[in-house]
Write an enzyme that holds these catalytic residues in place. Structure first.
Site, PDB file in Angstrom:
ATOM      1  CG  HIS A   1       2.837  50.656 -47.902  1.00 29.59           C
ATOM      2  ND1 HIS A   1       2.904  50.591 -49.272  1.00 29.59           N
ATOM      3  CD2 HIS A   1       2.865  49.367 -47.475  1.00 29.59           C
ATOM      4  CE1 HIS A   1       2.965  49.314 -49.656  1.00 29.59           C
ATOM      5  NE2 HIS A   1       2.954  48.557 -48.570  1.00 29.59           N
ATOM      6  CD  GLU A   2       3.356  48.362 -43.627  1.00 28.97           C
ATOM      7  OE1 GLU A   2       2.509  47.463 -43.479  1.00 28.97           O
ATOM      8  OE2 GLU A   2       4.286  48.294 -44.453  1.00 28.97           O
TER       9      GLU A   2
ATOM     10  CD  GLU B   1       2.093  45.938 -51.742  1.00 26.01           C
ATOM     11  OE1 GLU B   1       1.802  45.240 -50.754  1.00 26.01           O
ATOM     12  OE2 GLU B   1       3.044  46.754 -51.730  1.00 26.01           O
TER      13      GLU B   1
ATOM     14  CG  HIS C   1      -0.821  46.436 -46.120  1.00 22.64           C
ATOM     15  ND1 HIS C   1      -1.224  45.640 -47.167  1.00 22.64           N
ATOM     16  CD2 HIS C   1       0.447  46.832 -46.420  1.00 22.64           C
ATOM     17  CE1 HIS C   1      -0.236  45.545 -48.062  1.00 22.64           C
ATOM     18  NE2 HIS C   1       0.787  46.268 -47.642  1.00 22.64           N
TER      19      HIS C   1
END
Lengths: 498, 498
Positions: A267-268, A297, A271
């Site tokens: 997830h990170e 997101e 980003h």
């Protein structure tokens, strides 16, 4: 800065570079605070950060800065990048022009206290302890909306702070679709039972050092450049943009349920990749960063939900997982796929799966709308919360701590933030469909050809930074606007094989 | 800030706090640069640091700051702390008032180029490659001295930049003593052979992880508060003061010769302890930091040379060393003592032992004096260097890389810096004698009672921060001024048993 030829814009960007430098320092100080800073340094770090933030605000509101901004605004024939700079700075200036220093101080004081009373209320599981603070925050948020101005609904002024141009009117059809279709889909998935509600791997302990090695190896494989970033450990995973060549991520290694750690890392990564792939020609300018929370997101969710939870990803990375995690000895790829994609209506948003997640946001969206647009009594909110939980997810919190008090956002004054999570989820599905049509996404994943995926994202989304508004950028990227049906389609195909 | 009652001083300190916050950010950015920063982030970090440094300079030179400073200067009945603030700020303002921006830019340009040509010259072992840059630096340093002003010699203006109030006249008797007595003492030590020139442990490899554990355990033992600092690894050991509760040290773990690593760690501990023990009432003010390079160096050398190299320290920490380093199995305490205290005339300053070290500084002091006070031809410097090496240390460099090109200082424009090392060494010996008379230093070490030592240093030196000038502080601490004879006495007693 060759993109920027107008002399006033150039002067403005030169002035802005001091602000960029302060932002960069603040980012590093924030990263350090959550990773390596010695325990007792908190108070002084807080003072230093407070001073720097006031200082950068002062620089932006200085006469000199304003003069150049006004001059540049009067220029004709600006490039899209130059217009982007003025748009982004204009938003910032509008914020400070609309909100008097006294109001901002009151807001800061209120959220500082609210943070404390929220912590107490959550610990004691008693909403009443938070109620006075929340009342005050709702009241201030309404005043904030009036001060900032809006065309249609007061809530729009707040939404716009987190997602430029977002309005109640744009959100309503999205959430209407979610509200009408998603609960039924969830029920069908639960009946079908291909994807379980729980999985025994959730309680299996893993070796932290091995998990760290696996995470780093996997990050390298999907293309995280360790010469331009780092992976460290913090209490909550986050991504921080220190400079165009320094975008760090953190993760966590809870005792068990390794999926939680692995998916957080990926997830990170999503980003971070966004920031890392912004065109270098925009570096150190106001448009050299990701344009909005929703778009950001969409990137993290794309890698987490679409890529990492896909059958193809798990198939082709199984041997890597098994190399590091001995608890996986007995499991095959399909079993791991089921583990990665459990679906279970649950109480806590941050623990929710890909399918039920948007129902959590729906509840918050409906409540926030009432908070700001209507004259609701805040005492009624817990009952409202619990009724909606029962209605959309079929479960009722035992207490307020696992109900209305679970999130930190409102205590920080962040009303209007939650919908950006849904924008991210919906957009991720739309990006996936577009990418699949253009470069056969799932075949790319199957071939571990992550660079084609990264390139697509860079060319279509990342490189633009904040040149365009989020709405415009979505059009450029996928040729359509936000459409919840694409997300529903993704869920139906994946979980119901429709 | 209860110490500061005068309203102009209070306003000044409030303005100064922004500068402090920037300094704190720069410190963290510098630490990160040398420890955890991703490789490719260098360029942007450089830009951000450059901007912040200019910004803090601009704040100090702002009309607002100057106005408060001028008002405060006219006040009567200021406390010693308030006077200290004005003294320290006055020095900074005098620097920028005396040196025109154009001159500072020229200096910056020159040193940037000089750094490059120094690296090339050192690599190619050819002084001529560095000569044009050095010529320019000498020329600019002379102009700098004229611009800054001085009473007696131009060199004094440069010395004062590193050690407030230091003059050629004060230094000359110190170095005269060193020049006349130290070479003879070195010869006697070499004849006596109790302390060897080399030791077999110098070539023994150790385990890095074990060494790290040992270092941390030892630091805890001597009182480094890990809740207010950290130990990390960098290319060269350093101490960095990020805030009053965040003073970090770094060390290195070269392949062999563990003494190099251990003594570096303890050296940095000495620097860190100084900053950590400054009175909290001075925090975030211009006088809340160590007062000068010389005083700072006295603290690091005290812990390195006086404490860590003492027989008592080695005796009482032997079991800790042995616990971590298996290479020590065969050695007793006296053998380790000999290893820690080898004496050998050598070419490289940074590798020099406690005894010969000041001879290296003597050479630099004599050359710098000529550079600035007289009209010497820089082409003659290497010959001068080699002659002095032969005269004072009895050895001659084979080439300029291990001779005049060895140090980075001159390429950075830092002429006048070297003598502070000698001040540190001499003062450390004087502090040791005073402390021994008052609280029996060596007995304290023998009893591992490091807290009494830390307390003595805090009460007599550290807590004052920069309230007093270095010269005044020395008087307060030990009741006398710098005296090389105390150092000689220490050396004679330790190495010649006189």
């Amino acid at each position: 800065m060759t993109l920027f030829k107008n002399k006033y814009i150039r002067k403005l960007l030169d002035l802005y570079r001091d602000i960029w430098a302060i932002n960069s320092a603040e980012a590093l100080m924030g990263w350090d605070l959550d990773t390596y800073m010695p325990k007792s340094a908190h108070r002084y770090r807080g003072i230093a950060l407070g001073r720097l933030s006031t200082l950068s605000q002062r620089l932006m509101l200085s006469e000199e800065f304003r003069k150049q901004y006004d001059k540049a605004r009067r220029e004709k024939n600006l490039t899209i990048e130059e217009k982007g700079v003025l748009r982004v700075l204009g938003r910032e200036l509008h914020y400070y022009d609309s909100l008097p220093p006294n109001f901002l101080r009151e807001l800061a004081r209120t959220t500082t206290n609210a943070r404390k009373s929220w912590l107490i209320a959550k610990k004691k599981k008693r909403y009443e302890k938070f109620l006075p603070s929340l009342k005050k925050i709702i009241e201030l948020s309404r005043r904030k909306a009036e001060l900032l101005g809006y065309k249609d609904k007061p809530y729009d002024a707040l939404l716009d702070l987190y997602e430029e141009g977002l309005t109640t009117k744009r959100l309503e059809p999205l959430f209407r679709d979610i509200k009408h279709n998603l609960p039924r889909i969830v029920k069908k998935i639960l009946v079908k039972r291909v994807f379980p509600m729980n999985h025994e791997l959730e309680s299996k302990k893993y070796n932290k050092e091995a998990m760290e090695k696996l995470s780093k190896e996997l990050l390298k494989r999907i293309g995280y450049p360790f010469n331009r970033g780092r992976l460290d450990v913090s209490a909550h995973p986050f991504t921080i943009d220190i400079s165009p060549n320094d975008v760090r991520i953190t993760t966590w290694y809870p005792e068990k349920n390794f999926r939680e750690s692995l998916l957080a890392t990926i997830h990170e990564f999503g980003h971070a990749l966004y920031e890392l792939q912004i065109s270098k020609s925009l570096s150190m300018t106001p448009i050299g960063i990701g344009v909005s929370l929703g778009i950001h997101e969409s990137q993290s969710r794309f890698w987490e939900n679409i890529v990492a939870k896909s059958k193809q990803f798990i198939d082709t990375n199984l041997s890597l997982f098994k190399k590091h995690l001995s608890i996986l000895d007995q499991y095959d790829s399909f079993e791991l796929y089921r583990y990665f994609n459990t679906v279970k209506p649950s109480l806590i948003r941050v623990k929710a799966d890909e399918v039920t997640y948007n129902l959590h946001i729906l509840i918050r969206f409906e409540i926030e709308k009432e908070m700001i647009n209507k004259d609701i009594d805040p005492r009624e909110l817990p009952v409202m919360w619990n009724e909606k939980m029962e209605k959309y997810l079929g479960i009722t919190p035992k207490n307020d701590a696992e109900g209305i008090l679970q999130d930190v956002h409102w205590s920080q004054g962040s009303i209007g933030y939650f919908p950006t999570y849904t924008i991210g989820t919906l957009l991720a599905a739309q990006i996936a469909r577009k990418m699949d049509r253009q470069i056969k996404l799932y075949k790319r994943i199957e071939e571990k050809d992550y660079s084609s995926i990264r390139n697509w994202l860079r060319e279509r989304i990342h490189r633009y930074g904040s040149i365009y508004t989020p709405e415009r950028l979505i059009r450029i990227a996928i040729g359509q606007s936000l459409d919840p049906e694409v997300f529903m389609e993704h869920i139906r195909r994946k979980y119901l094989f429709e």
